[in-house]
Design a protein around this motif. Structure first.
Motif, PDB file in Angstrom:
ATOM      1  N   ARG A 103       0.824  -1.216   0.000  1.00 38.17           N
ATOM      2  CA  ARG A 103       0.000   0.000   0.000  1.00 38.17           C
ATOM      3  C   ARG A 103       0.854   1.259   0.000  1.00 38.17           C
ATOM      4  O   ARG A 103       0.606   2.193  -0.773  1.00 38.17           O
ATOM      5  N   ASP A 104       1.865   1.316   0.861  1.00 37.34           N
ATOM      6  CA  ASP A 104       2.675   2.536   0.962  1.00 37.34           C
ATOM      7  C   ASP A 104       3.439   2.816  -0.324  1.00 37.34           C
ATOM      8  O   ASP A 104       3.539   3.970  -0.764  1.00 37.34           O
ATOM      9  N   SER A 105       3.995   1.766  -0.939  1.00 37.57           N
ATOM     10  CA  SER A 105       4.741   1.987  -2.181  1.00 37.57           C
ATOM     11  C   SER A 105       3.796   2.376  -3.311  1.00 37.57           C
ATOM     12  O   SER A 105       4.150   3.195  -4.177  1.00 37.57           O
ATOM     13  N   MET A 106       2.582   1.831  -3.319  1.00 43.03           N
ATOM     14  CA  MET A 106       1.600   2.217  -4.330  1.00 43.03           C
ATOM     15  C   MET A 106       1.252   3.696  -4.219  1.00 43.03           C
ATOM     16  O   MET A 106       1.213   4.423  -5.218  1.00 43.03           O
ATOM     17  N   LEU A 107       0.989   4.148  -3.001  1.00 43.91           N
ATOM     18  CA  LEU A 107       0.654   5.557  -2.795  1.00 43.91           C
ATOM     19  C   LEU A 107       1.827   6.466  -3.144  1.00 43.91           C
ATOM     20  O   LEU A 107       1.631   7.557  -3.693  1.00 43.91           O
ATOM     21  N   ALA A 108       3.043   6.019  -2.835  1.00 46.84           N
ATOM     22  CA  ALA A 108       4.228   6.821  -3.171  1.00 46.84           C
ATOM     23  C   ALA A 108       4.388   6.935  -4.682  1.00 46.84           C
ATOM     24  O   ALA A 108       4.693   8.015  -5.211  1.00 46.84           O
ATOM     25  N   ILE A 109       4.185   5.843  -5.402  1.00 49.57           N
ATOM     26  CA  ILE A 109       4.295   5.867  -6.862  1.00 49.57           C
ATOM     27  C   ILE A 109       3.228   6.791  -7.454  1.00 49.57           C
ATOM     28  O   ILE A 109       3.495   7.550  -8.398  1.00 49.57           O
ATOM     29  N   MET A 110       2.029   6.761  -6.911  1.00 49.75           N
ATOM     30  CA  MET A 110       0.941   7.586  -7.436  1.00 49.75           C
ATOM     31  C   MET A 110       1.196   9.073  -7.235  1.00 49.75           C
ATOM     32  O   MET A 110       0.690   9.904  -7.995  1.00 49.75           O
ATOM     33  N   LYS A 111       1.997   9.427  -6.240  1.00 45.12           N
ATOM     34  CA  LYS A 111       2.336  10.839  -6.020  1.00 45.12           C
ATOM     35  C   LYS A 111       3.444  11.310  -6.949  1.00 45.12           C
ATOM     36  O   LYS A 111       3.630  12.517  -7.136  1.00 45.12           O
ATOM     37  N   ASP A 112       4.173  10.374  -7.536  1.00 44.96           N
ATOM     38  CA  ASP A 112       5.268  10.718  -8.444  1.00 44.96           C
ATOM     39  C   ASP A 112       4.681  11.238  -9.759  1.00 44.96           C
ATOM     40  O   ASP A 112       3.836  10.585 -10.369  1.00 44.96           O
ATOM     41  N   SER A 113       5.136  12.398 -10.213  1.00 40.95           N
ATOM     42  CA  SER A 113       4.586  13.009 -11.426  1.00 40.95           C
ATOM     43  C   SER A 113       5.042  12.312 -12.701  1.00 40.95           C
ATOM     44  O   SER A 113       4.459  12.517 -13.769  1.00 40.95           O
ATOM     45  N   ARG A 114       6.066  11.480 -12.617  1.00 43.81           N
ATOM     46  CA  ARG A 114       6.549  10.774 -13.797  1.00 43.81           C
ATOM     47  C   ARG A 114       5.635   9.606 -14.136  1.00 43.81           C
ATOM     48  O   ARG A 114       5.056   8.980 -13.259  1.00 43.81           O
ATOM     49  N   SER A 115       5.525   9.317 -15.429  1.00 46.80           N
ATOM     50  CA  SER A 115       4.695   8.207 -15.876  1.00 46.80           C
ATOM     51  C   SER A 115       5.546   6.976 -16.127  1.00 46.80           C
ATOM     52  O   SER A 115       6.607   7.055 -16.744  1.00 46.80           O
ATOM     53  N   GLY A 116       5.065   5.826 -15.647  1.00 46.38           N
ATOM     54  CA  GLY A 116       5.751   4.564 -15.875  1.00 46.38           C
ATOM     55  C   GLY A 116       5.082   3.779 -16.983  1.00 46.38           C
ATOM     56  O   GLY A 116       4.136   4.237 -17.620  1.00 46.38           O
ATOM     57  N   SER A 117       5.570   2.557 -17.177  1.00 39.40           N
ATOM     58  CA  SER A 117       5.050   1.752 -18.286  1.00 39.40           C
ATOM     59  C   SER A 117       3.580   1.396 -18.091  1.00 39.40           C
ATOM     60  O   SER A 117       2.809   1.380 -19.062  1.00 39.40           O
ATOM     61  N   TYR A 118       3.161   1.118 -16.860  1.00 37.08           N
ATOM     62  CA  TYR A 118       1.749   0.791 -16.626  1.00 37.08           C
ATOM     63  C   TYR A 118       0.849   1.970 -16.986  1.00 37.08           C
ATOM     64  O   TYR A 118      -0.220   1.797 -17.591  1.00 37.08           O
ATOM     65  N   GLY A 119       1.278   3.161 -16.613  1.00 37.46           N
ATOM     66  CA  GLY A 119       0.484   4.350 -16.917  1.00 37.46           C
ATOM     67  C   GLY A 119       0.393   4.614 -18.405  1.00 37.46           C
ATOM     68  O   GLY A 119      -0.678   4.954 -18.921  1.00 37.46           O
ATOM     69  N   VAL A 120       1.510   4.462 -19.098  1.00 34.80           N
ATOM     70  CA  VAL A 120       1.522   4.684 -20.548  1.00 34.80           C
ATOM     71  C   VAL A 120       0.615   3.672 -21.251  1.00 34.80           C
ATOM     72  O   VAL A 120      -0.179   4.031 -22.125  1.00 34.80           O
ATOM     73  N   VAL A 121       0.713   2.417 -20.861  1.00 33.53           N
ATOM     74  CA  VAL A 121      -0.136   1.388 -21.472  1.00 33.53           C
ATOM     75  C   VAL A 121      -1.607   1.673 -21.188  1.00 33.53           C
ATOM     76  O   VAL A 121      -2.469   1.524 -22.067  1.00 33.53           O
ATOM     77  N   ALA A 122      -1.918   2.097 -19.971  1.00 34.90           N
ATOM     78  CA  ALA A 122      -3.307   2.416 -19.619  1.00 34.90           C
ATOM     79  C   ALA A 122      -3.850   3.539 -20.486  1.00 34.90           C
ATOM     80  O   ALA A 122      -5.005   3.487 -20.947  1.00 34.90           O
ATOM     81  N   LEU A 123      -3.044   4.566 -20.742  1.00 36.05           N
ATOM     82  CA  LEU A 123      -3.485   5.681 -21.581  1.00 36.05           C
ATOM     83  C   LEU A 123      -3.675   5.242 -23.034  1.00 36.05           C
ATOM     84  O   LEU A 123      -4.648   5.635 -23.688  1.00 36.05           O
ATOM     85  N   VAL A 124      -2.747   4.438 -23.533  1.00 36.83           N
ATOM     86  CA  VAL A 124      -2.875   3.942 -24.906  1.00 36.83           C
ATOM     87  C   VAL A 124      -4.161   3.135 -25.055  1.00 36.83           C
ATOM     88  O   VAL A 124      -4.925   3.313 -26.019  1.00 36.83           O
TER      89      VAL A 124
END
Length: 261
Positions: A103-124
């Motif tokens: 949970r803590d690492s998930m919330l930390a990643i979500m606060k990061d303004s950079r986009s990762g591969s999961y985010g890019v794939v989700a947008l595509v």
């Protein structure tokens, strides 16, 4: 009784919160920034925000413009008007839920303004599925009913945000969603009832009852399933998951229409 002036203020505040559209400052006089009651106007605000894209869609349809081109341009206009608010929430949520170990690492990643591969794939996938669904639907509609369909989806997807928001506590005590306040019960009921009514009324002129029911079921299933995953992974909502719920609802609604029409 609903005070019409208060409701107009809530509509204006909702438009400002959900988009980059500027509204007169008089609507914020004495407002503390909390959205507990304001969320009741989210479905109407969604319709207003989508009006320029819906008008453009009707024009493209009347001129016989390629359906796939029309779909991409309409989605681009919607994204510009919202400042990619919901797409940003989807990308951050995908990165957090997909890449976090706990949970803590998930919330930390979500606060990061950079986009990762999961985010890019989700947008595509989001843009791809919505564009393909729109391109499949448009040949079956007139210019007016195409515009109404887009407005109906906008109302339904903003209603979904309120539903997701109301079903979970804040995941962070200091997050944006927590500071905005939880939707109160009456405001939630107003949003759900008005959003469902607006979407149904806008769809019925050219969509059979089965298609309208399919949209309702698809949106409900998508938001319920997403909310269940967020509850299990994070224990509560964030501003990102609220934005992502709009995207899941929009994808579900357009996909349902593409399959049912």
């Amino acid at each position: 009784m609903v005070d019409i002036r208060d409701y107009i203020d809530d509509v204006a505040r909702s438009v400002a919160f959900l988009s980059r559209i500027r509204v007169p400052q008089r609507h914020f006089a004495g407002h503390d920034g909390r959205l507990s009651r304001t969320v009741r106007a989210f479905p109407v605000a969604g319709v207003l925000i989508a009006l320029p894209a819906a008008a453009l869609l009707a024009i493209f349809k009347a001129l016989g413009v390629s359906t796939l081109f029309s779909a991409f341009i309409v989605l681009a206009v919607q994204t510009l008007l919202t400042g990619a608010l919901h797409e940003d929430g989807l990308a951050d949520t995908a990165d957090g839920l997909g890449g976090g170990r706990d949970r803590d690492s998930m919330l930390a990643i979500m606060k990061d303004s950079r986009s990762g591969s999961y985010g890019v794939v989700a947008l595509v996938l989001s843009f791809g599925i919505r564009s393909a669904a729109l391109a499949a639907i448009l040949p079956l509609l007139t210019p007016v009913t195409a515009a109404l369909m887009l407005l109906a989806v906008a109302a339904a997807s903003r209603t979904a945000m309120v539903w997701h928001w109301s079903m979970l506590p804040p995941a962070r005590a200091d997050g944006v969603a927590a500071s905005a306040g939880a939707p109160d019960g009456e405001a939630t009921r107003t949003a759900l009832l008005s959003g469902a009514a607006i979407a149904a009324l806008l769809l019925l002129p050219d969509a059979p009852l089965l298609a309208v029911a399919s949209v309702a079921l698809a949106v409900a299933a998508a938001v319920f399933a997403f909310t269940d995953v967020v509850r299990d992974k994070l224990g509560g909502h964030t501003g990102d998951t609220i934005g992502a719920s709009e995207q899941f609802a929009e994808i579900a609604a357009l996909a349902a229409l593409a399959l049912a029409l």
